[in-house]
Design a protein around this motif. Sequence first.
Motif, PDB file in Angstrom:
ATOM      1  N   GLU A  91       0.832  -1.210   0.000  1.00 49.01           N
ATOM      2  CA  GLU A  91       0.000   0.000   0.000  1.00 49.01           C
ATOM      3  C   GLU A  91       0.860   1.251   0.000  1.00 49.01           C
ATOM      4  O   GLU A  91       0.535   2.240  -0.673  1.00 49.01           O
ATOM      5  CB  GLU A  91      -0.944  -0.005   1.198  1.00 49.01           C
ATOM      6  N   ALA A  92       1.973   1.221   0.751  1.00 52.10           N
ATOM      7  CA  ALA A  92       2.862   2.387   0.799  1.00 52.10           C
ATOM      8  C   ALA A  92       3.547   2.590  -0.555  1.00 52.10           C
ATOM      9  O   ALA A  92       3.708   3.729  -1.018  1.00 52.10           O
ATOM     10  CB  ALA A  92       3.901   2.207   1.896  1.00 52.10           C
ATOM     11  N   LEU A  93       3.924   1.497  -1.190  1.00 46.26           N
ATOM     12  CA  LEU A  93       4.541   1.594  -2.516  1.00 46.26           C
ATOM     13  C   LEU A  93       3.572   2.233  -3.500  1.00 46.26           C
ATOM     14  O   LEU A  93       3.947   3.118  -4.279  1.00 46.26           O
ATOM     15  CB  LEU A  93       4.977   0.208  -2.978  1.00 46.26           C
ATOM     16  N   VAL A 126       6.640  -7.027  -2.783  1.00 40.60           N
ATOM     17  CA  VAL A 126       7.110  -5.850  -3.523  1.00 40.60           C
ATOM     18  C   VAL A 126       6.933  -6.085  -5.019  1.00 40.60           C
ATOM     19  O   VAL A 126       6.402  -5.229  -5.750  1.00 40.60           O
ATOM     20  CB  VAL A 126       8.590  -5.551  -3.189  1.00 40.60           C
ATOM     21  N   VAL A 127       7.384  -7.240  -5.483  1.00 41.95           N
ATOM     22  CA  VAL A 127       7.283  -7.555  -6.907  1.00 41.95           C
ATOM     23  C   VAL A 127       5.828  -7.596  -7.344  1.00 41.95           C
ATOM     24  O   VAL A 127       5.464  -7.081  -8.417  1.00 41.95           O
ATOM     25  CB  VAL A 127       7.993  -8.888  -7.218  1.00 41.95           C
ATOM     26  N   ALA A 128       4.957  -8.169  -6.518  1.00 40.60           N
ATOM     27  CA  ALA A 128       3.534  -8.237  -6.866  1.00 40.60           C
ATOM     28  C   ALA A 128       2.941  -6.843  -7.008  1.00 40.60           C
ATOM     29  O   ALA A 128       2.143  -6.579  -7.920  1.00 40.60           O
ATOM     30  CB  ALA A 128       2.780  -9.036  -5.810  1.00 40.60           C
ATOM     31  N   ALA A 129       3.330  -5.921  -6.120  1.00 38.83           N
ATOM     32  CA  ALA A 129       2.815  -4.552  -6.198  1.00 38.83           C
ATOM     33  C   ALA A 129       3.325  -3.859  -7.458  1.00 38.83           C
ATOM     34  O   ALA A 129       2.586  -3.112  -8.114  1.00 38.83           O
ATOM     35  CB  ALA A 129       3.238  -3.769  -4.955  1.00 38.83           C
ATOM     36  N   LEU A 130       4.580  -4.098  -7.815  1.00 39.52           N
ATOM     37  CA  LEU A 130       5.135  -3.507  -9.031  1.00 39.52           C
ATOM     38  C   LEU A 130       4.453  -4.074 -10.279  1.00 39.52           C
ATOM     39  O   LEU A 130       4.118  -3.337 -11.208  1.00 39.52           O
ATOM     40  CB  LEU A 130       6.643  -3.767  -9.092  1.00 39.52           C
TER      41      LEU A 130
END
Length: 284
Positions: A91-93, A126-130
């Motif tokens: 969420e922060a990303l 992280v990768v999933a959010a990207l």
Amino acid sequence: MTQPAETPVAIPLAESSRIAIPKLGLGTWKLAGAEGQAAVESALALGYRHVDTADRYGNEVEVGAGLAAAGVARGEIFLTSKVWYDNLAPEALRRSLEGSLRKLTTPYLDLFLVHWPAPDMDLPAVVAALEAARSEGLIRRWGVSNFPLGLMRRLEEIGAAPACLQVEYHALLSQRALLEWCVPRGIALTAYSPLGQGALAEQPVLQEIGRKHGASPLQVALAWLLRQEMVVAIPKAGRRESQQANLRAVPLAAKLDAADVARIDALPKDRRRVNPDFAPDWNA
């Protein structure tokens, strides 16, 4: 007396199935306020089409204003920004990315990087959010910055395919292990601080090679990087004269001969200049 206009320099691409990125870009770290906006406008007027910024630089508003004022079509510009290491929770990303897009006044980024790894980061998350941001069109591709080889291997182990790795790289700092990993995979390696933050101007070997070619030692150092496969360089340059000087390194890259390259290759390669207390173990 009016000086004749210089012939525009065609900046080649580092190109693979993962990315096509101009090999010379404008780094904007520490370029803020009116100076930052003017630097972006000047670079684009000279023919630069690759601009690198980050949320942490605190200059995305000025970079966005420079992009808008320059009058170059958005589709012709390769724009990179980055998320800071304390914003890697999904969420922060996402909030950081949306903030960058808003400040840059652009609907998408060509490249979005994890600025530094965090020791406690959930790398698959992280990768999933990207990847989610990419699938939505908010970013065209993603990558990482300041990741040592162990973390690059970890990305591959979880099935992730970054397009770019950005690290400190210059004539006095080797990144051979990372290059040997990235190049066969089509991952661009972007060199930040490619001029050793100006220190390479005093390097005697670079000075000698520069005299041979009618160039400055910094141009020689930049040309050494630009001649390498899949290597990109983003020197910071606030002044138009510096931006123009860096552009002259593009044709110089083809003029360095085997003896020049061998001399530069033989220089000490352990002079790291960026090593904050939150940096990862570079040998991990």
